[in-house]
Scaffold this motif. Structure first.
Motif, PDB file in Angstrom:
ATOM      1  N   ILE A  38       3.625 -10.255 -21.245  1.00  0.00           N
ATOM      2  CA  ILE A  38       4.686  -9.990 -20.279  1.00  0.00           C
ATOM      3  C   ILE A  38       5.796  -9.125 -20.874  1.00  0.00           C
ATOM      4  O   ILE A  38       6.334  -8.239 -20.210  1.00  0.00           O
ATOM      5  N   ILE A  39       6.129  -9.338 -22.149  1.00  0.00           N
ATOM      6  CA  ILE A  39       7.279  -8.627 -22.717  1.00  0.00           C
ATOM      7  C   ILE A  39       6.901  -7.667 -23.849  1.00  0.00           C
ATOM      8  O   ILE A  39       7.237  -6.481 -23.804  1.00  0.00           O
ATOM      9  N   TYR A  40       6.169  -8.183 -24.878  1.00  0.00           N
ATOM     10  CA  TYR A  40       5.997  -7.359 -26.071  1.00  0.00           C
ATOM     11  C   TYR A  40       5.149  -6.113 -25.846  1.00  0.00           C
ATOM     12  O   TYR A  40       5.533  -5.022 -26.243  1.00  0.00           O
ATOM     13  N   ILE A  41       3.983  -6.290 -25.229  1.00  0.00           N
ATOM     14  CA  ILE A  41       3.117  -5.119 -25.058  1.00  0.00           C
ATOM     15  C   ILE A  41       3.811  -4.035 -24.219  1.00  0.00           C
ATOM     16  O   ILE A  41       3.850  -2.877 -24.614  1.00  0.00           O
ATOM     17  N   PRO A  42       4.447  -4.415 -23.085  1.00  0.00           N
ATOM     18  CA  PRO A  42       5.203  -3.384 -22.368  1.00  0.00           C
ATOM     19  C   PRO A  42       6.310  -2.749 -23.214  1.00  0.00           C
ATOM     20  O   PRO A  42       6.535  -1.533 -23.132  1.00  0.00           O
TER      21      PRO A  42
ATOM     22  N   THR B 121      16.047  -2.110 -15.419  1.00  0.00           N
ATOM     23  CA  THR B 121      14.867  -2.427 -14.618  1.00  0.00           C
ATOM     24  C   THR B 121      13.947  -1.223 -14.423  1.00  0.00           C
ATOM     25  O   THR B 121      12.750  -1.398 -14.289  1.00  0.00           O
ATOM     26  N   SER B 122      14.515  -0.018 -14.405  1.00  0.00           N
ATOM     27  CA  SER B 122      13.628   1.130 -14.201  1.00  0.00           C
ATOM     28  C   SER B 122      12.730   1.340 -15.418  1.00  0.00           C
ATOM     29  O   SER B 122      11.577   1.754 -15.279  1.00  0.00           O
ATOM     30  N   VAL B 123      13.242   1.036 -16.599  1.00  0.00           N
ATOM     31  CA  VAL B 123      12.407   1.138 -17.803  1.00  0.00           C
ATOM     32  C   VAL B 123      11.311   0.076 -17.746  1.00  0.00           C
ATOM     33  O   VAL B 123      10.143   0.348 -18.053  1.00  0.00           O
ATOM     34  N   ALA B 124      11.686  -1.127 -17.308  1.00  0.00           N
ATOM     35  CA  ALA B 124      10.695  -2.190 -17.173  1.00  0.00           C
ATOM     36  C   ALA B 124       9.594  -1.760 -16.208  1.00  0.00           C
ATOM     37  O   ALA B 124       8.403  -1.888 -16.508  1.00  0.00           O
ATOM     38  N   GLY B 125       9.995  -1.233 -15.058  1.00  0.00           N
ATOM     39  CA  GLY B 125       9.013  -0.799 -14.071  1.00  0.00           C
ATOM     40  C   GLY B 125       8.115   0.288 -14.623  1.00  0.00           C
ATOM     41  O   GLY B 125       6.892   0.260 -14.450  1.00  0.00           O
ATOM     42  N   LEU B 126       8.730   1.243 -15.307  1.00  0.00           N
ATOM     43  CA  LEU B 126       7.981   2.372 -15.870  1.00  0.00           C
ATOM     44  C   LEU B 126       6.913   1.892 -16.841  1.00  0.00           C
ATOM     45  O   LEU B 126       5.732   2.245 -16.726  1.00  0.00           O
ATOM     46  N   LEU B 128       5.757  -1.247 -17.358  1.00  0.00           N
ATOM     47  CA  LEU B 128       4.791  -2.181 -16.762  1.00  0.00           C
ATOM     48  C   LEU B 128       3.761  -1.414 -15.940  1.00  0.00           C
ATOM     49  O   LEU B 128       2.568  -1.711 -15.988  1.00  0.00           O
ATOM     50  N   ALA B 129       4.217  -0.413 -15.197  1.00  0.00           N
ATOM     51  CA  ALA B 129       3.289   0.383 -14.391  1.00  0.00           C
ATOM     52  C   ALA B 129       2.281   1.089 -15.286  1.00  0.00           C
ATOM     53  O   ALA B 129       1.109   1.237 -14.925  1.00  0.00           O
ATOM     54  N   THR B 130       2.719   1.532 -16.469  1.00  0.00           N
ATOM     55  CA  THR B 130       1.811   2.228 -17.378  1.00  0.00           C
ATOM     56  C   THR B 130       0.831   1.249 -18.025  1.00  0.00           C
ATOM     57  O   THR B 130      -0.373   1.495 -18.063  1.00  0.00           O
ATOM     58  N   VAL B 131       1.355   0.131 -18.523  1.00  0.00           N
ATOM     59  CA  VAL B 131       0.502  -0.828 -19.233  1.00  0.00           C
ATOM     60  C   VAL B 131      -0.521  -1.459 -18.288  1.00  0.00           C
ATOM     61  O   VAL B 131      -1.671  -1.677 -18.666  1.00  0.00           O
ATOM     62  N   TYR B 132      -0.108  -1.743 -17.055  1.00  0.00           N
ATOM     63  CA  TYR B 132      -0.989  -2.440 -16.124  1.00  0.00           C
ATOM     64  C   TYR B 132      -1.725  -1.506 -15.170  1.00  0.00           C
ATOM     65  O   TYR B 132      -2.362  -1.957 -14.231  1.00  0.00           O
ATOM     66  N   SER B 133      -1.645  -0.189 -15.400  1.00  0.00           N
ATOM     67  CA  SER B 133      -2.422   0.728 -14.554  1.00  0.00           C
ATOM     68  C   SER B 133      -3.869   0.733 -15.033  1.00  0.00           C
ATOM     69  O   SER B 133      -4.176   0.199 -16.099  1.00  0.00           O
ATOM     70  N   ASP B 134      -4.751   1.358 -14.246  1.00  0.00           N
ATOM     71  CA  ASP B 134      -6.186   1.303 -14.543  1.00  0.00           C
ATOM     72  C   ASP B 134      -6.540   1.795 -15.941  1.00  0.00           C
ATOM     73  O   ASP B 134      -7.507   1.328 -16.536  1.00  0.00           O
TER      74      ASP B 134
END
Lengths: 287, 288
Positions: A38-42, B121-126, B128-134
């Motif tokens: 949830i936190i580190y990898i991102p 939050t925009s950095v988080a979104g950016l 997360l979108a990259t890590v969890y994309s296909d």
């Protein structure tokens, strides 16, 4: 003596040894695993994406004029809203901590409201006040003052969302410091200002700095509320968090991540300072 | 008779007069506080309620309960609720681990739990979108099974997990520190199993703080915009959340529509806040 007697085992080993050994291991593993995905990898990904082609593209992005103007606007937003919210926070914390009155808890909840209101709703409220059709819209337009889709609106939105932090952090330290020293200073003839600067402020300084730190982090990082009121025009009303989103939407991922690195570093510095300030207040508690 | 006499002797000022006198003698710290609160908080809230009320109740209801609006509530609240439940479980486990066990790197891990507070939050979104994309680090592990995370409701859920985690950990942690281990040891001495000790001794005093933390996290997740707007595809009836709908309405200059949904969201925030206060009062029943 029977060894199965629980009291004896307690004395000899303590209860932790008796507990199943795999429970702590599994719980620690689960926790770290969960925090990692949830936190580190991102978080690591931010730096990887910004630097995986070397440091040169990163540096090139840092000299982009849109990026530089976004940095300037973000700094300016913090420079304006943090002092205002600090003054408000000190006044409010003083008024609330030093007086007992009915509705005190209600007032505290009201001051906390900006934290529970969605940032988009915060931005919306500013639009409804200062926008073209808003309450003050006509008056402002007659005088040629732009608030919405301009810097003043962004500053208002930022001030709104970062309002409660100083109050929240200063009230507890103010209550803990008590009034004895202040009263002593007053009997010795000190003026209100002298009491504030020489007695109260030194007592609350770590709590105050903690509040300012959180205010600053929120002010520099706010996205939703600022996004609503900014109109997001590059070079004039783009703060750094907005620049990140805009660059990403334009498929300029590298620029987005270069800016994101800066904001992530800001977050890291905030956390480190937070840790230091927390240990300062903890030491004070013990003495 | 005696009532009249005492009234003439004491002669209290009328209530409004006392109020007025108090108002006049307010110190300047009070004045600054009330001025700032009025200008920055009450006035905007007033503007919003006035705008919401200006169209009349029927119009308000029509917009607030339109199919699109209903679907955004569904996405927002159901996803937030699921994210909050997951975090309630893991957040409590993390708080427990941080308070009760020692392991290398604990201080750094403990401090890093606040990252979602500090990271814009925009950095988080950016990220997360990259890590969890296909083709992202984590998304690519799920893609072969046909599970898409980023740009679906699942992604919205991940963003909500990210931003609401610290609320639960940071609310449970202090209560867990205060918890006296003597009682656990007593329970254990009396022959309770680990599970019984947890369920009957540890959980009851901890529960209010877990619920408070979950309510705080839920409230944050419901209002979240920055990270969710980036990780979602923002397709109506699929993963469009209420805050994004407000934003889209504003972009179309539909101020009335935006305000209606904004008031619904605000109303829910206020109810949650009330609930949190009640939960906290409940949690303090163990204080004495």
């Amino acid at each position: 003596m029977k060894t199965s007697n629980p009291v004896n085992t307690l004395v000899r080993q303590g209860p932790d040894k008796k507990q199943l050994n795999w429970v702590p291991t599994v719980l620690i593993g689960l926790s770290i695993g969960y925090i990692s995905i949830i936190i580190y990898i991102p978080a690591i990904n931010v730096f990887y994406q910004a630097f995986h082609k070397g440091i040169d593209p990163f540096l090139a992005n840092l000299t982009n004029p849109d990026f530089l103007s976004a940095v300037r606007i973000t700094l300016l937003l913090a420079l304006i809203t943090v002092p205002i919210n600090t003054v408000f926070g000190l006044c409010a914390a003083w008024s609330i901590a030093r007086h007992k009155f009915p509705g005190r808890t209600l007032l505290l909840s009201i001051i906390d409201l900006p934290l529970s209101i969605s940032p988009v709703v915060a931005g919306l409220m500013i639009m409804l006040l200062y926008g073209r059709q808003g309450w003050f819209g006509g008056w402002l337009q007659d005088r040629g003052i732009d608030v919405v889709f301009a810097f003043p609106g962004m500053a208002l939105a930022t001030a709104f969302v970062s309002m409660p932090f100083v109050v929240r952090e200063v009230i507890p330290v103010l209550e803990e410091a008590g009034v004895d020293q202040e009263e002593a200073a007053r009997t010795l003839g000190a003026s209100d200002w002298q009491i504030f600067w020489r007695v109260t402020l030194p007592n609350i300084r770590w709590g105050l700095m903690y509040g300012i730190l959180l205010t600053n982090a929120r002010a520099m990082g706010e996205f939703g509320a600022v996004s609503v009121v900014s109109g997001n025009v590059a070079n004039t009303t783009q703060s750094l968090p907005l620049f990140v989103e805009e660059a990403y939407k334009q498929y300029n991922t590298e620029a987005a991540f270069s800016a994101a690195v800066l904001l992530a570093l800001l977050a890291a510095v905030t956390l480190i300072l937070k840790e230091i300030l927390e240990s300062k207040t903890r030491i004070k508690d013990k003495s | 008779m005696s009532n009249i006499i005492s009234a003439t002797v004491i002669k209290p000022k009328p209530a409004w007069r006392q109020w007025f006198d108090r108002l006049r003698h307010l110190s300047w710290t009070w004045r600054i506080m009330w001025f700032y609160l009025s200008a920055m908080l009450f006035l905007p809230l007033g503007a919003m309620f006035a705008k919401a009320g200006s169209g009349g109740w029927a119009k308000f209801w029509e917009v607030a309960s339109s199919p699109l609006a209903l679907s955004t509530y569904d996405v927002t609240f159901t996803t937030s609720l699921i994210a909050t439940l997951i975090n309630g479980l893991f957040g409590t486990a993390i708080a427990w681990v941080m308070v009760r066990y020692d392991f290398p790197g604990k201080r750094i891990i403990d401090a890093s739990i606040d990252l979602p507070f500090a990271l814009p939050t925009s950095v988080a979104g950016l990220t997360l979108a990259t890590v969890y994309s296909d083709n992202g680090w984590i998304g690519s592990l799920f893609a072969p099974f046909g599970i898409k995370i980023a740009f679906t409701r699942l992604g919205v859920g991940i963003a909500m997990l990210f931003i609401s985690l610290p609320f639960i950990v940071r609310t449970v942690q202090p209560v867990l520190i205060e918890l006296e281990r003597d009682i656990e040891e007593a329970a254990w001495c009396l022959g309770a199993s680990d599970w019984q000790t947890f369920r009957q001794v540890i959980l009851p005093p901890l529960l209010p703080s877990i619920l408070t933390g979950m309510a705080l996290g839920f409230s944050r997740a419901v209002g979240e915009y920055g990270s969710t707007v980036i990780i979602a595809s923002n397709t109506p009836f699929k993963d469009l959340i209420a805050p994004v709908l407000i934003f889209q309405r504003l972009e179309q200059y539909d101020y009335a529509g935006a305000t209606t949904i904004g008031v619904v969201l605000l109303g829910i925030s206020l109810i949650l806040l009330l609930g949190i206060n009640i939960l906290q009062a409940w949690g303090q029943r163990y204080e004495d």
